[in-house]
Enzyme design. Sequence first.
Site, PDB file in Angstrom:
ATOM      1  N   CYS A 102       5.659  21.870 106.714  1.00 44.22           N
ATOM      2  CA  CYS A 102       4.710  22.479 105.773  1.00 44.22           C
ATOM      3  C   CYS A 102       5.478  23.389 104.827  1.00 44.22           C
ATOM      4  CB  CYS A 102       3.703  23.385 106.475  1.00 44.22           C
ATOM      5  SG  CYS A 102       2.755  22.571 107.745  1.00 44.22           S
ATOM      6  N   ARG A 109      -0.190  26.083  99.594  1.00 45.79           N
ATOM      7  CA  ARG A 109       0.236  25.583 100.889  1.00 45.79           C
ATOM      8  C   ARG A 109       0.104  24.054 100.939  1.00 45.79           C
ATOM      9  NH1 ARG A 109      -1.298  26.023 106.646  1.00 45.79           N
ATOM     10  NH2 ARG A 109       0.370  24.747 107.502  1.00 45.79           N
ATOM     11  N   ASN A 152       4.316  25.158 111.083  1.00 44.81           N
ATOM     12  CA  ASN A 152       4.968  24.724 112.313  1.00 44.81           C
ATOM     13  C   ASN A 152       6.317  25.445 112.521  1.00 44.81           C
ATOM     14  OD1 ASN A 152       4.027  22.921 114.253  1.00 44.81           O
ATOM     15  ND2 ASN A 152       5.686  21.488 113.810  1.00 44.81           N
TER      16      ASN A 152
END
Length: 328
Positions: free
Chosen positions: A2, A17, A80
């Site tokens: 991410c 994001r 993550n």
Amino acid sequence: MCTALSFQVDNNHYFGRNLDLELSYGQQVVITPQNFSFKFREVANLDHHFALIGVASVVDNYPLYFDAANDHGLAMGGLNYPDNAYYADSISGKDNVASFELIPWILGQCATVDEAKKLLANINITNQQFSQQLPPSPLHWLISDHSDSIVVESDRDGVHVYDNPVGVLTNNPSFPKQLFNLNNYRTISAATLPNQFSAQVPLEDYSRGLGPRNLPGGMDSESRFVRAAFNKYNATWDQHDEVANITELFHVMHSVEQQSGLDQVATNPAKFEYTIYTVGYNLDKGLLYYTTYTNNQINLVNMNKVNLQGNSLTAYPFVNDQAINNVN
Ligand SMILES: C[C@H](CCC(=O)NCCS(=O)(=O)O)[C@H]1CC[C@H]2[C@@H]3CC[C@@H]4C[C@H](O)CC[C@]4(C)[C@H]3C[C@H](O)[C@]12C
């Protein structure tokens, strides 16, 4: 994988994001109004709090936020952080907050990064699971307000809260290493620089764009960290034009997107990680813009269009159909 980032253009403040994954958790755009009762496992419940807009899976009427912003302009995303994230058992005397509770606990009560830092001073991020089906995910978090960003990492040696001067977060390694790695790219430039190789070797400026040629192009998290930071700082923002800034934000976010088919999942070779959604928050106006992998059109959800004094969630499923504009 991410990528998240925040940036400011004069009086406009944004937070972006990408969620890169090979499967869906049934996430939607979810607005939590001020009187929705947040029940927490150990810390005090929040029956009245700031309102949130973000992306969440709603399970048993509980919004499990991946990223969100509140009505005071504080934003936060969980990314993550495998093999490093370590959540402890409860410790008496600490604020014991389960990893899946962290976003509502912070955004429900803090208007600024400074307030979040104070609230985080006594935290212990615990390993409690939301449910048997949803064990804790190994995450670290980017928190940003109008001017500052911090990163929260809960490692084996405890919780770290780092100032983040570049307002970017991806995945492993730990944030201090990602930040240090930027030093390796200090000569990358938007301009084409003169030949510094050697005065004796007549190297040519044969193409435009040689300045950032050695910007890492990979999908891995170190490459995305450097690329997102460079592209953000060199993007052409506009002082006033919201549409122009949102357009630019999506260009930056898509410059680190995962194209499907290029990032095979080691544990399941039939699957490929790809950028399922990209969100861009306008932190001043409570706006959430998004694109999905199959829908390049920018969609907008405005938190102020629901009653923020209410007590129940409002969820909007992602619109995933491509919207082609027929010109003739
Ligand atoms: C996996 C995602 C990170 C994307 C990523 O980096 N993918 C690389 C995959 S790979 O490592 O390369 O194979 C992260 C980001 C946010 C997370 C949710 C947060 C709320 C909730 C917390 C609960 O406790 C567990 C379930 C829960 C729905 C979480 C599921 C999942 O963990 C989410 C989607």
